[in-house]
Each structure stands twice: as structure tokens, then as C-alpha cells.
Design an enzyme around this catalytic site. Structure first.
Site, PDB file in Angstrom:
ATOM      1  N   LYS A   1     -20.665  23.628 -33.492  1.00  0.00           N
ATOM      2  CA  LYS A   1     -20.020  24.752 -32.792  1.00  0.00           C
ATOM      3  C   LYS A   1     -20.882  26.001 -32.715  1.00  0.00           C
ATOM      4  O   LYS A   1     -20.564  26.938 -31.977  1.00  0.00           O
ATOM      5  CB  LYS A   1     -18.708  25.108 -33.501  1.00  0.00           C
ATOM      6  CG  LYS A   1     -17.633  24.056 -33.388  1.00  0.00           C
ATOM      7  CD  LYS A   1     -16.425  24.404 -34.201  1.00  0.00           C
ATOM      8  CE  LYS A   1     -16.606  24.026 -35.661  1.00  0.00           C
ATOM      9  NZ  LYS A   1     -16.650  22.579 -35.893  1.00  0.00           N
TER      10      LYS A   1
ATOM     11  N   ALA B   1     -12.110  17.999 -32.410  1.00  0.00           N
ATOM     12  CA  ALA B   1     -12.776  16.709 -32.654  1.00  0.00           C
ATOM     13  C   ALA B   1     -12.682  15.820 -31.408  1.00  0.00           C
ATOM     14  O   ALA B   1     -13.256  16.148 -30.372  1.00  0.00           O
ATOM     15  CB  ALA B   1     -12.190  16.027 -33.882  1.00  0.00           C
TER      16      ALA B   1
ATOM     17  N   LEU C   1     -10.012  15.175 -29.565  1.00  0.00           N
ATOM     18  CA  LEU C   1      -8.968  15.525 -28.602  1.00  0.00           C
ATOM     19  C   LEU C   1      -9.588  16.092 -27.321  1.00  0.00           C
ATOM     20  O   LEU C   1     -10.536  16.864 -27.387  1.00  0.00           O
ATOM     21  CB  LEU C   1      -8.015  16.564 -29.206  1.00  0.00           C
ATOM     22  CG  LEU C   1      -7.156  16.108 -30.396  1.00  0.00           C
ATOM     23  CD1 LEU C   1      -6.351  17.284 -30.929  1.00  0.00           C
ATOM     24  CD2 LEU C   1      -6.235  14.970 -29.989  1.00  0.00           C
TER      25      LEU C   1
ATOM     26  N   ASP D   1     -14.558  29.039 -38.883  1.00  0.00           N
ATOM     27  CA  ASP D   1     -14.572  27.855 -38.020  1.00  0.00           C
ATOM     28  C   ASP D   1     -13.507  27.963 -36.936  1.00  0.00           C
ATOM     29  O   ASP D   1     -13.763  27.664 -35.760  1.00  0.00           O
ATOM     30  CB  ASP D   1     -14.347  26.609 -38.878  1.00  0.00           C
ATOM     31  CG  ASP D   1     -14.550  25.336 -38.088  1.00  0.00           C
ATOM     32  OD1 ASP D   1     -15.649  25.132 -37.550  1.00  0.00           O
ATOM     33  OD2 ASP D   1     -13.592  24.540 -37.988  1.00  0.00           O
TER      34      ASP D   1
ATOM     35  N   LYS E   1     -13.758  28.374 -32.734  1.00  0.00           N
ATOM     36  CA  LYS E   1     -13.070  27.485 -31.794  1.00  0.00           C
ATOM     37  C   LYS E   1     -12.270  28.264 -30.757  1.00  0.00           C
ATOM     38  O   LYS E   1     -12.333  27.952 -29.557  1.00  0.00           O
ATOM     39  CB  LYS E   1     -12.159  26.527 -32.562  1.00  0.00           C
ATOM     40  CG  LYS E   1     -12.902  25.507 -33.397  1.00  0.00           C
ATOM     41  CD  LYS E   1     -11.953  24.630 -34.219  1.00  0.00           C
ATOM     42  CE  LYS E   1     -12.726  23.599 -35.039  1.00  0.00           C
ATOM     43  NZ  LYS E   1     -11.836  22.763 -35.876  1.00  0.00           N
TER      44      LYS E   1
ATOM     45  N   GLY F   1     -12.046  14.717 -39.013  1.00  0.00           N
ATOM     46  CA  GLY F   1     -12.406  13.399 -39.521  1.00  0.00           C
ATOM     47  C   GLY F   1     -13.606  12.844 -38.797  1.00  0.00           C
ATOM     48  O   GLY F   1     -13.815  13.102 -37.598  1.00  0.00           O
TER      49      GLY F   1
END
Length: 813
Positions: free
Chosen positions: A577, A609, A611, A676, A680, A795
Site C-alpha cells: 500500500k 485483500a 475483495l 494501515d 486504505k 489473510g
């Protein structure tokens, strides 16, 4: 009657010659044949090298002479029974004695004239043909005939012009009186009207065979070599190339002119008038069909082959004084012709402002001097500029008789090259449209040929070449998924995805044929030392089409090299990112460079991730929708932590569990500090069209200052234990209100914030379980009931699948 010609590789050794003799024996059972042979493999090159050494007073010519002699006598001993060696040994020894005498003369005189060089060059064919003729007596009856007694040619000793009237009479008269089933002849050699040895140019053995075939009206001319015909492209450069079954004379001439070395271009001329078929066959695989060359082709596919010529120099004559003035082209071409400079390609602007020609590199300096001298007056008067040279180029060419009947081929050619950053310096296309040629950098030849072959011959199977850095949790899962799905992708999506380069922080490996993903760990352990610069340079050096750099790290230094890759038209796919959440100018630069160099820059996994959050957002924006508000839980790790933290657990243990299961970054403080999540929501805001910096995001951190100020993981975890009461109080405050803790990101009215919130039971975020993410998009089209995306947001497996999906998106472009 048939004429068979065997090239140097076909007769390079006694083992190969035995294969040739078996082919000849089989071919001669039902008809007479003439067999033309070249010199033993690489002999002619060695003879010329020896001549050059001798003429420069270098006694190393004696070593070359010795090796040649040993090789020829070895073949005699291996092929011919000792009892029958007398005549052939005497003949061969005599030829080598003559050759030694000529070399000595060159050495003493320090001179090598074209006449002498032709004489020296002729020894290869004279030796090989006589030896093979004697060896063939163990298989069938053979009549040996010296081609110099049949073919009459000019005294342009290194590239003689054939006198067809006299030659045809000689050939017809000889074969009319010849009763033997097989006649064996040396290729390449001829004689002048005065009886001197001359040669037909490099590749002249093909020409010899064609001359004989045409004179005798042969049923077929067979050219036997070490490949199974003319290929769609050079198979040593394009691994997917395959033999062309049927091709026309014109197509064969175009391909052979543009570098297809299977057949010597002048070969086709004598047989073309007689419409004698030519067959290209493989001495080492005689059962292969080969290539059939006739007047017309049965296959109507528009593009028959792709070829190229390397070591090209582009010369441009340019100036305003050329416009409207007749005679410039005539003077240019006459000057070059007078100095024996061959022009390979010509193109001229319709404005008449410039003429551009392509010639061989070896003629470049001489051509510049000739042209500057020819136009000296115009250059002095500044009507014409001094000649400009561009070197290290090559010509690529599409060839096909039926290209003129198909629209858009030029567009396909140039579009596919442009997508792979192959810069075109000049273009030439004849009015017959049988050839479309382009001049490009020599370093791009391999990429260009593979790109065009994929475009026109490979049934739309697209090859992607990946250069992967980072083989930790995400990287390892990604490689496993790729190995599992590669056959499915090739069959169903027409994608051939290969990993060419692979690196971790210490080692790197490269394989242009594709790394075996079943044992990549072993290879990487034994790889070379790596650095970001070395990995980039090696990737650039590979210069493969459809190249993609894949970053599976969370490393800032790696994110800082994206621009280097994009500027080389190498796509970038990343779960890192940092680049997209860096300074706004850097984010915009990466986007701009991606568009300019047609290099995809995809980062779906930066948010959610696997999606499809960013992809959905792009589709909304691209279709004209506008984003008003975004509400989201974007940290799978924080969602996991607060879903598992309660009065019966410790915050330290839950965070540690989240890290072990791969839900956090290597440094868990990045997740827990909210940095983080802030990155995003910043990325989503930027993708929505808003110009924000990371510092514009309001971050309501829940961590104590002591935890935020730690510099390593051990100190961070120690601080969590010390502040357990703080975290328990946070839980109690939410629980007392029947709320759940969720770390929420919000964007509205051009502003964004992130922080821990109490979520009541009637809120969409309340039931978000495990490590799931959820995003609510409020837009013009979804003003009250938002568009919702929900699912696993952390994950290694889902992140790897998101990277995989981005790569598949590139494959569909």
C-alpha cells in the site's frame, strides 16, 4: 528427375553423411537424381579465415590448414574402407597441397584478391563432393561431375553472374549422355569463360541445385538442411514457431531476403520460371513434412511468416532544399550503387523533406562518406543536412501473399508492438502488400518477434511473463495458486502465465523459459545475490513482451522502484500500500507513467485483500457515478482482534494470534496504530477523484503513547501487556452500551477519518465476524441504500488470490 541439395550441417560429420547417403539411396530407387553438396560444416568459414590470416603475415593460417586436413582425412577413414581409399586420398592430398601453395602466396605477397579468395573458398565443396561420391559407392553407383565443367559464370569471382545459355546447354548435354542413377556434384563453384574458378556467392550451393533443376525441367528441387522447413519465425528466438507446410515462391523469397537462412534467395529465380516445386526437408528428421514451395499457396492465411535482419543502420538524408527538386533520389542511389553499397529498405516522406534508407552496419561509415561527398555543395549551402546515422537496429517483416486482402494487419502489427514499448524508427510497405517492414532497436528484436508471433499465429493465447519479489506468506501462496491453475488458465482463458524472475531479500533467480514452480525454493536458495537495482536491471535485460513486476512485500524501498518498471512498459501488480498512499505527486506520477507507457498498474489488494473493492469503485467512476460518502471496516486484522478480545482474554495474546495467522503486517503496530486503515481510506478517496495526503486523514488512535513510540515488535508486545487495563476498559465501555468495537474508516465531503467506534446492534458493521471487511459506497446512484461489498479482508490466501486476479485482468487487456 529430382535434384537434391544437402547443406553444410547435413554433411558436417561422417555420421551425418551416412544419413545423407541413406536418403539419396531411397530417393534414387525409382528415378534418376542429381545430388549437390556443400562443404563440410563451417569449412568455408575456416578457409576464408585462413586466407585472411595468411594475407596479414599471421602464421596461424597453418593451424587452420592442419585442422581442416585432419577433419577431412578423419571422415575418409570413417566412411571409406581402407582398400578403396587410394584414389580419394591422392585427390584430397593434391587439393590440400594446392591450397597450401595458395596460402603461402598470400603470406609472401601480403595480398588477397577476390580471384584468389574465390579459388580458396572453392576447395570446401571440391573436397566434400569428391569424398562423398567415393563413400556413396558402398550404397549405389554414382557418377561424379565437377560443376565447374557445367556452369559458366562471370569473373565477379565472389558473386558471379551465370551465363544461362551456355550453362543450360552444358547441363542438358551431360545428363542426356549420363546413364548413372545418381550424379553427385559440388555446389557453389563455377568457371569463367576463360576457365578460371569463380563462385556463386555465399549460399551458392542452393543456387547450383536450382540451376541444374531448371535446366533439366526437374520434377522437384529438394533442399535438405538441419530444420524441418521454413518456420513462421526463427525458432531459436521464438520457441512457439512452427514449420510452414505450403508457401509461394514470392513468400519464400520475401522471408529468405529478411533473414530466413533456410534457403538462399537467388535459388528461387531459376525454378520459378519453370514452376518447379521446391521442398525444404530435414536431413535429421526425413519423415517430417517440411515446406512445399510452389507458384501459389493452398493456405489462405494472410500472414505466412515473420522474419528479421539484424545489424542494420538507418541513414537519413534530410533538408528543406530537397522539396520539389527532382534528381535527389537518383543521385543518392547512383552514388551508393557505384560503391557497391546494398540498400535493404527505403522510405520517403510525402513532403519530400527526407529520404531514409536501411543498409548493413558494415557499410555505414562508407555510405556516410559517399553521401556527404555527393551532396557536399547542398550541405555547404545548408540546403541538405549532413547525413544522420542510427545504428544497432534491425528490420522485422510480416510476409504473406494474402495480406493485401485483409484489412487492419498493419494496425494489429503496430498496436501489438506499441503495447510492448517497441519503438518503430521507420516503416516500409510495398504496393503489393506482401511485406510490411519496420525498423526497430536490435535489442527489441526478440520481444518484437515473439509479440508478433503471438498476435498472428498462436490462436490468441497470451503469454504473461512475471517477475516476482517477495516469497513470504503471500508470495508463497501466490506461487502455489499459479502452479495449480496454470493449465486451467491456458485452456479456458488462453493465458500462458510464466514466472521468469523470483527474489526474496537475499537471493534471486531468472529463467527465460519459465521457473519450475514445483521446486522454486531449492533454486532460490542457490540463486545469485540480489538487490532492487540488480533485479530491475535483469528484468529489463530480459526485455520480454507482456512483462509484469509483482510486489508481494510491504517494503517501502520496493514501492519506490515502481516508476522504473512502468517507464520500461513493465506492468506492476502490488499488495504493497505504500506507493499509492505516498505523497500525492508520487501517486499521480505513477498513474501518469502507467498511461504514458501503456503499462498496467494494479493494486486491488491494497484495500480488502481479495475483495473487488477498488475494481468496483473504478467501474462506478468510469460509468459516470460520483462518490459522496464511504464508510468501511478496512482492517481484517483489527476486526479479528476486536472480535476475539474480551474480559476472558488479553489484548497481547489476541494480537499475537492475529500475527501468527497472517492477518497483520510483519510489524503489527502498522495495523493497530490505524496507519494501515488510514492508507486504505486515502487510496479509496484518491481513486474517487479527490486529492488528499495521508496527513489529511484524521487518525483517532486507541493505542497508548507508550505503544505508539516503540521501535520494534518485542517492545511493542511488552507495552501491550503493561497497558492491559487500558484495553480492558475500552472493551467494558463498549460492552456496557451493548455495542461492539469496530475500527471504522469514513470519507465524506472531501474529508476522511479513522478510529475505534462503538457499533450498535442495528448497524451493518455490528455482525461483521472474523477478519472480514465491509465497505459502503454512497453515490449518486446509491444515495440512501449504499452499495455494499463484504467478505474476508485479510489473510495470505485471499491476498494472493487478489494479486492473481489483477494479473488475470492484465491478461485480458
Amino acid at each position: 528427375m529430382k535434384v537434391l541439395k544437402f547443406g553444410g550441417s547435413s554433411v558436417a560429420s561422417s555420421e551425418n553423411i551416412q544419413k545423407v547417403l541413406k536418403i539419396v539411396e531411397k530417393s534414387s530407387k525409382n528415378q534418376k537424381i542429381a545430388v549437390v553438396v556443400s562443404a563440410f560444416g563451417k569449412t568455408t568459414n575456416a578457409l576464408i579465415e585462413g586466407a585472411n590470416l595468411a594475407s596479414t603475415k599471421n602464421e596461424d593460417y597453418k593451424k587452420i590448414l592442419k585442422k581442416l586436413k585432419e577433419h577431412h582425412f578423419d571422415i575418409i577413414n570413417e566412411l571409406i574402407p581402407e582398400k578403396k581409399q587410394g584414389d580419394v586420398i591422392e585427390y584430397v592430398q593434391q587439393l590440400f597441397d594446392n591450397l597450401e601453395t595458395i596460402y603461402k602466396g598470400c603470406f609472401l605477397l601480403r595480398e588477397l584478391t577476390p580471384k584468389t579468395l574465390a579459388k580458396i573458398s572453392s576447395f570446401g565443396e571440391l573436397l566434400s563432393s569428391f569424398i562423398i561420391a567415393k563413400a556413396s559407392e558402398n550404397y549405389f553407383e554414382t557418377n561424379y561431375k565437377d560443376s565447374r565443367e557445367l556452369i559458366v559464370a562471370s569473373d565477379n569471382y565472389l558473386n558471379a553472374t551465370v551465363n544461362f545459355d551456355g550453362t543450360n546447354k552444358n547441363i542438358i548435354a551431360f545428363f542426356d549422355g549420363n546413364q548413372k542413377q545418381v550424379t553427385l556434384l559440388p555446389g557453389f563453384v563455377a568457371r569463367t569463360p576463360k576457365g578460371k574458378t569463380t563462385t556463386l556467392g555465399r549460399g551458392g550451393s542452393d543456387y547450383t541445385a536450382a540451376i541444374i533443376a531448371a535446366a533439366l525441367n526437374a520434377d522437384e528441387l529438394q533442399i535438405w538442411t538441419d530444420v524441418s522447413g521454413m518456420f513462421t519465425a526463427n525458432p531459436s528466438v521464438v520457441k512457439q514457431a512452427f514449420p510452414i507446410t505450403h508457401i509461394s515462391y514470392q513468400e519464400a523469397m520475401e522471408l529468405s531476403h529478411f533473414g530466413a537462412k533456410v534457403i538462399y534467395p537467388p535459388t528461387i529465380q531459376p525454378v520459378l520460371k519453370k514452376e518447379i516445386p521446391i521442398v525444404i526437408k530435414n536431413t535429421f528428421k526425413p519423415e517430417d513434412v517440411g515446406t512445399y514451395i510452389t507458384k501459389e499457396t493452398s493456405n489462405k492465411k494472410p500472414v505466412k511468416g515473420i522474419s528479421h535482419i539484424e545489424n542494420i543502420t538507418l541513414i537519413t538524408l534530410e533538408g528543406s532544399g530537397m522539396v520539389g527538386i527532382p534528381g535527389f533520389s537518383k543521385r543518392l542511389f547512383e552514388a551508393l550503387s557505384f560503391h557497391n553499397i546494398n540498400i535493404i529498405l527505403i522510405t520517403q516522406a510525402s513532403s519530400e523533406l527526407s529520404i531514409c534508407i536501411g543498409i548493413s552496419d558494415e557499410d555505414a561509415e562508407k555510405a556516410k562518406l559517399v553521401i556527404d561527398e555527393t551532396f557536399e555543395f547542398e550541405i555547404q549551402k545548408q540546403k541538405v543536412n549532413p547525413v544522420a546515422l542510427e545504428q544497432d537496429l534491425c528490420i522485422i517483416a510480416l510476409v504473406g501473399d494474402n495480406m493485401k486482402n485483409h484489412q487492419g494487419l498493419s494496425g494489429q502489427m503496430f498496436s501489438s508492438l506499441g503495447k510492448n514499448n517497441v519503438n518503430i524508427r521507420a516503416i516500409a510497405q510495398g504496393s503489393t502488400e506482401k511485406n510490411i517492414s519496420a525498423v526497430i532497436n536490435k535489442s527489441d528484436a526478440k520481444k518484437a518477434l515473439n509479440t508478433l508471433h503471438e498476435q498472428f499465429f498462436e490462436e490468441k493465447i497470451k503469454q504473461l511473463n512475471l517477475f516476482v519479489t517477495g516469497v513470504g506468506n503471500v508470495g508463497e501462496r501466490f506461487l502455489a495458486q499459479l502452479e495449480q491453475q496454470k493449465k486451467f488458465l491456458k485452456k479456458n482463458l488462453k493465458l500462458n502465465i510464466r514466472v521468469i524472475g523470483l527474489s526474496n531479500s537475499r537471493k534471486m533467480i531468472f529463467d527465460e523459459n519459465g521457473i519450475n514452480l514445483k521446486n522454486w525454493k531449492e533454486h532460490l536458495t542457490n540463486g545469485k545475490e540480489t538487490s532492487l537495482e540488480n533485479f530491475f536491471n535483469k528484468t529489463k535485460e530480459c526485455n520480454l513482451r507482456n512483462s509484469v513486476f509483482v510486489d508481494n512485500t510491504a517494503n517501502q524501498s520496493v514501492s519506490e522502484v515502481y516508476e522504473n518498471y512502468l517507464r520500461q512498459s513493465i506492468g506492476v501488480v502490488t499488495c504493497n500500500k505504500i506507493a499509492c498512499a505516498s505523497l500525492l505527486n508520487n501517486y499521480k506520477t505513477l498513474k501518469e507513467v502507467s498511461r504514458k507507457y501503456n503499462a498496467p498498474f494494479l493494486f486491488e489488494t491494497n484495500v480488502g485483500a481479495g475483495l473487488p473493492i477498488i475494481d468496483t469503485l473504478k467501474n462506478l467512476i468510469n460509468s459516470g457515478d460520483r462518490i459522496h460518502k464511504i464508510q468501511a471496516v478496512l482492517s481484517g486484522s483489527l476486526n479479528f482482534v476486536f472480535n476475539n478480545f474480551n474480559e476472558n482474554s488479553t489484548f497481547h495474546d489476541v494480537v499475537e494470534q492475529a500475527q501468527k495467522e497472517g492477518y497483520t503486517e510483519p510489524d503489527p503496530k502498522i495495523d493497530l496504530s490505524g496507519v494501515d486503515v488510514a492508507r486504505k481510506i486515502l487510496i479509496l478517496a484518491r481513486e474517487s477523484g479527490y486529492d488528499l495526503e495521508l496527513t489529511d486523514i484524521s487518525n483517532n488512535a486507541f493505542l497508548p503513547k507508550e505503544s505508539l513510540n516503540t521501535s520494534n515488535n518485542d517492545d511493542f508486545y511488552t507495552s501491550l501487556t503493561k497497558n492491559e487495563a487500558h484495553f480492558q476498559q475500552i472493551f467494558k465501555d463498549a460492552n456496557s452500551k451493548n455495542c461492539r468495537l469496530k475500527y471504522v474508516a469514513e470519507f465524506a465531503d472531501g474529508k476522511a477519518n479513522v478510529g475505534l467506534q462503538h457499533i450498535p446492534s442495528n448497524h451493518p458493521f455490528y455482525d461483521l465476524e472474523g477478519s472480514d471487511n465491509i465497505v459502503l459506497f454512497f453515490t449518486d446512484r446509491y444515495p440512501e441504500n449504499p452499495l455494499i461489498i463484504k467478505g474476508a479482508g485479510a489473510g495470505a490466501d485471499v491476498t494472493a488470490s487478489g494479486i492473481f486476479a489483477d494479473i488475470i485482468r492484465i491478461g485480458k487487456i
